[in-house]
Write a protein that holds these residues in place. Structure first.
Motif, mmCIF file in Angstrom:
data_model
loop_
_atom_site.group_PDB
_atom_site.id
_atom_site.type_symbol
_atom_site.label_atom_id
_atom_site.label_comp_id
_atom_site.label_asym_id
_atom_site.label_seq_id
_atom_site.Cartn_x
_atom_site.Cartn_y
_atom_site.Cartn_z
ATOM 1 N N LEU A 112 0.867 -1.172 0.000
ATOM 2 C CA LEU A 112 0.000 0.000 0.000
ATOM 3 C C LEU A 112 0.903 1.222 0.000
ATOM 4 O O LEU A 112 1.884 1.264 0.750
ATOM 5 C CB LEU A 112 -0.892 0.023 1.252
ATOM 6 C CG LEU A 112 -1.689 1.309 1.479
ATOM 7 C CD1 LEU A 112 -2.797 1.444 0.444
ATOM 8 C CD2 LEU A 112 -2.262 1.331 2.885
ATOM 9 N N SER A 113 0.581 2.213 -0.823
ATOM 10 C CA SER A 113 1.328 3.463 -0.786
ATOM 11 C C SER A 113 0.355 4.618 -0.583
ATOM 12 O O SER A 113 -0.761 4.600 -1.091
ATOM 13 C CB SER A 113 2.155 3.680 -2.058
ATOM 14 O OG SER A 113 1.321 3.942 -3.160
ATOM 15 N N VAL A 129 11.824 9.902 10.789
ATOM 16 C CA VAL A 129 10.356 9.914 10.866
ATOM 17 C C VAL A 129 9.768 8.732 11.637
ATOM 18 O O VAL A 129 8.677 8.842 12.179
ATOM 19 C CB VAL A 129 9.678 10.000 9.474
ATOM 20 C CG1 VAL A 129 9.934 11.335 8.835
ATOM 21 C CG2 VAL A 129 10.073 8.852 8.586
ATOM 22 N N PHE A 130 10.478 7.618 11.702
ATOM 23 C CA PHE A 130 9.955 6.451 12.412
ATOM 24 C C PHE A 130 10.450 6.355 13.850
ATOM 25 O O PHE A 130 10.097 5.427 14.572
ATOM 26 C CB PHE A 130 10.283 5.167 11.644
ATOM 27 C CG PHE A 130 9.686 5.143 10.262
ATOM 28 C CD1 PHE A 130 8.315 5.129 10.084
ATOM 29 C CD2 PHE A 130 10.503 5.159 9.148
ATOM 30 C CE1 PHE A 130 7.754 5.120 8.814
ATOM 31 C CE2 PHE A 130 9.949 5.145 7.868
ATOM 32 C CZ PHE A 130 8.575 5.126 7.703
ATOM 33 N N ALA A 155 6.023 -4.272 10.676
ATOM 34 C CA ALA A 155 7.040 -5.296 10.920
ATOM 35 C C ALA A 155 6.426 -6.548 11.531
ATOM 36 O O ALA A 155 6.784 -7.671 11.153
ATOM 37 C CB ALA A 155 8.137 -4.735 11.822
ATOM 38 N N ASP A 156 5.495 -6.370 12.474
ATOM 39 C CA ASP A 156 4.822 -7.520 13.094
ATOM 40 C C ASP A 156 4.027 -8.332 12.078
ATOM 41 O O ASP A 156 3.757 -9.510 12.297
ATOM 42 C CB ASP A 156 3.885 -7.063 14.213
ATOM 43 C CG ASP A 156 4.621 -6.596 15.450
ATOM 44 O OD1 ASP A 156 5.846 -6.859 15.565
ATOM 45 O OD2 ASP A 156 3.988 -5.935 16.301
ATOM 46 N N HIS A 157 3.632 -7.702 10.988
ATOM 47 C CA HIS A 157 2.886 -8.393 9.938
ATOM 48 C C HIS A 157 3.809 -8.932 8.844
ATOM 49 O O HIS A 157 3.348 -9.339 7.785
ATOM 50 C CB HIS A 157 1.831 -7.463 9.332
ATOM 51 C CG HIS A 157 0.606 -7.342 10.172
ATOM 52 N ND1 HIS A 157 0.543 -6.531 11.288
ATOM 53 C CD2 HIS A 157 -0.602 -7.948 10.078
ATOM 54 C CE1 HIS A 157 -0.652 -6.638 11.827
ATOM 55 N NE2 HIS A 157 -1.367 -7.486 11.124
ATOM 56 N N GLY A 158 5.110 -8.913 9.098
ATOM 57 C CA GLY A 158 6.062 -9.466 8.134
ATOM 58 C C GLY A 158 6.416 -8.508 7.016
ATOM 59 O O GLY A 158 6.992 -8.907 6.011
ATOM 60 N N GLY A 159 6.081 -7.239 7.181
ATOM 61 C CA GLY A 159 6.367 -6.253 6.140
ATOM 62 C C GLY A 159 7.284 -5.171 6.642
ATOM 63 O O GLY A 159 8.084 -5.380 7.550
ATOM 64 N N GLY A 160 7.156 -4.017 6.066
ATOM 65 C CA GLY A 160 7.965 -2.880 6.446
ATOM 66 C C GLY A 160 7.220 -1.607 6.123
ATOM 67 O O GLY A 160 6.122 -1.642 5.565
ATOM 68 N N LEU A 161 7.815 -0.501 6.468
ATOM 69 C CA LEU A 161 7.253 0.809 6.164
ATOM 70 C C LEU A 161 8.404 1.717 5.770
ATOM 71 O O LEU A 161 9.392 1.810 6.499
ATOM 72 C CB LEU A 161 6.501 1.366 7.385
ATOM 73 C CG LEU A 161 5.711 2.652 7.209
ATOM 74 C CD1 LEU A 161 4.694 2.548 6.080
ATOM 75 C CD2 LEU A 161 5.002 3.003 8.514
ATOM 76 N N PHE A 173 4.633 7.190 1.472
ATOM 77 C CA PHE A 173 4.855 6.140 2.464
ATOM 78 C C PHE A 173 4.361 4.842 1.853
ATOM 79 O O PHE A 173 3.268 4.774 1.298
ATOM 80 C CB PHE A 173 4.122 6.437 3.771
ATOM 81 C CG PHE A 173 4.790 7.504 4.575
ATOM 82 C CD1 PHE A 173 5.646 7.175 5.611
ATOM 83 C CD2 PHE A 173 4.584 8.838 4.292
ATOM 84 C CE1 PHE A 173 6.285 8.160 6.346
ATOM 85 C CE2 PHE A 173 5.209 9.828 5.018
ATOM 86 C CZ PHE A 173 6.053 9.494 6.053
ATOM 87 N N ARG A 174 5.174 3.786 1.955
ATOM 88 C CA ARG A 174 4.814 2.488 1.387
ATOM 89 C C ARG A 174 5.166 1.410 2.382
ATOM 90 O O ARG A 174 6.202 1.425 2.974
ATOM 91 C CB ARG A 174 5.562 2.256 0.068
ATOM 92 C CG ARG A 174 5.220 0.928 -0.569
ATOM 93 C CD ARG A 174 5.930 0.749 -1.889
ATOM 94 N NE ARG A 174 5.885 -0.645 -2.261
ATOM 95 C CZ ARG A 174 5.537 -1.082 -3.450
ATOM 96 N NH1 ARG A 174 5.210 -0.234 -4.378
ATOM 97 N NH2 ARG A 174 5.541 -2.363 -3.709
#
Length: 174
Positions: A112-113, A129-130, A155-161, A173-174
Motif C-alpha cells: 500500500l502506498s 520519521v519512524f 514489521a509484526d505483519h512481516g512487512g515494512g514501512l 509512504f509504502r
C-alpha cells in the motif's frame, strides 16, 4: 414516501457498516490473525480521516477490487489512518491538496502506498520519521508516535514501512 424510505434504509446500512468497522477496529488487536480484505480497511480508514479534513481535499484511490491479506485488521486500520492523517496534515497549506492511495501485490506480498502533494520531508527528517516521539508538528499537536507504532505493526505483519519524497513533490509512504 419512497425516497424517504430509501434514504432511511441507506442511513441504516451506513450505521450498520460503521458499527461493524468499529467492532473490527477495536477487536483483533491481539490473538489469531484472520483473512480479510485490505481494500475495505483502506477505504474505511480513508473515509474516517478525510471526512474530518478540509472539504477541498481530493483523494484518489486506485485500489484493486479486493486484496485478501492475513493479519489483524484493526492494527492495519490504525496504520492506514495514521498515514492518511499525516498526509492530510502535510497538505494543509497546499492550494489544491491531494492524497493518492495505491495498493497491489508484488512477489506475493501486498503493498500500500500513500502519497501527498505537500512540501515533502527534509532529508534529515527522512532518517528520523519512524523514531518514537519524533514530530515536526507544533507542541501539543502531535505525539510523534503514529509512524513509530505503524512501523512496528508493519514489521509484526512481516512487512515494512518506508518513507520517501516523490520526484513531483510530496511524500510517499509504502
Amino acid at each position: 414516501l419512497e425516497p424517504l424510505i430509501e434514504g432511511t434504509l441507506e442511513g441504516a446500512e451506513r450505521v450498520r457498516d460503521l458499527v461493524q468497522d468499529l467492532r473490527r477496529f477495536s477487536s483483533g488487536q491481539t490473538g489469531e490473525r484472520t483473512r480479510f480484505d485490505l481494500v475495505h480497511v483502506v477505504q474505511t480508514a480513508t473515509h474516517w480521516v478525510t471526512k474530518e479534513a478540509r472539504r477541498d481535499l481530493e483523494t484518489d484511490l486506485q485500489l484493486p477490487e479486493r486484496l485478501e491479506v492475513v493479519g489483524h485488521p484493526g492494527q492495519l486500520h490504525q496504520v492506514v489512518m495514521n498515514l492518511v492523517q499525516n498526509a492530510a496534515d502535510a497538505v494543509a497549506g497546499v492550494a489544491h491538496p491531494r492524497i493518492e492511495l495505491r495498493a497491489g501485490v508484488d512477489a506475493g506480498s501486498a503493498w500500500l502506498s500513500v502519497r501527498d502533494n505537500g512540501p515533502g520531508i527534509s532529508e534529515g527528517n527522512l532518517l528520523r520519521v519512524f523514531d518514537p516521539f519524533f514530530t515536526t508538528k507544533p507542541v501539543g499537536e502531535g505525539t510523534g508516535l503514529g509512524l513509530s507504532i505503524s512501523y512496528g505493526i508493519a514489521a509484526d505483519h512481516g512487512g515494512g514501512l518506508e518513507a520517501a519524497n516523490h520526484p513531483e513533490a510530496g511524500a510517499v509512504f509504502r
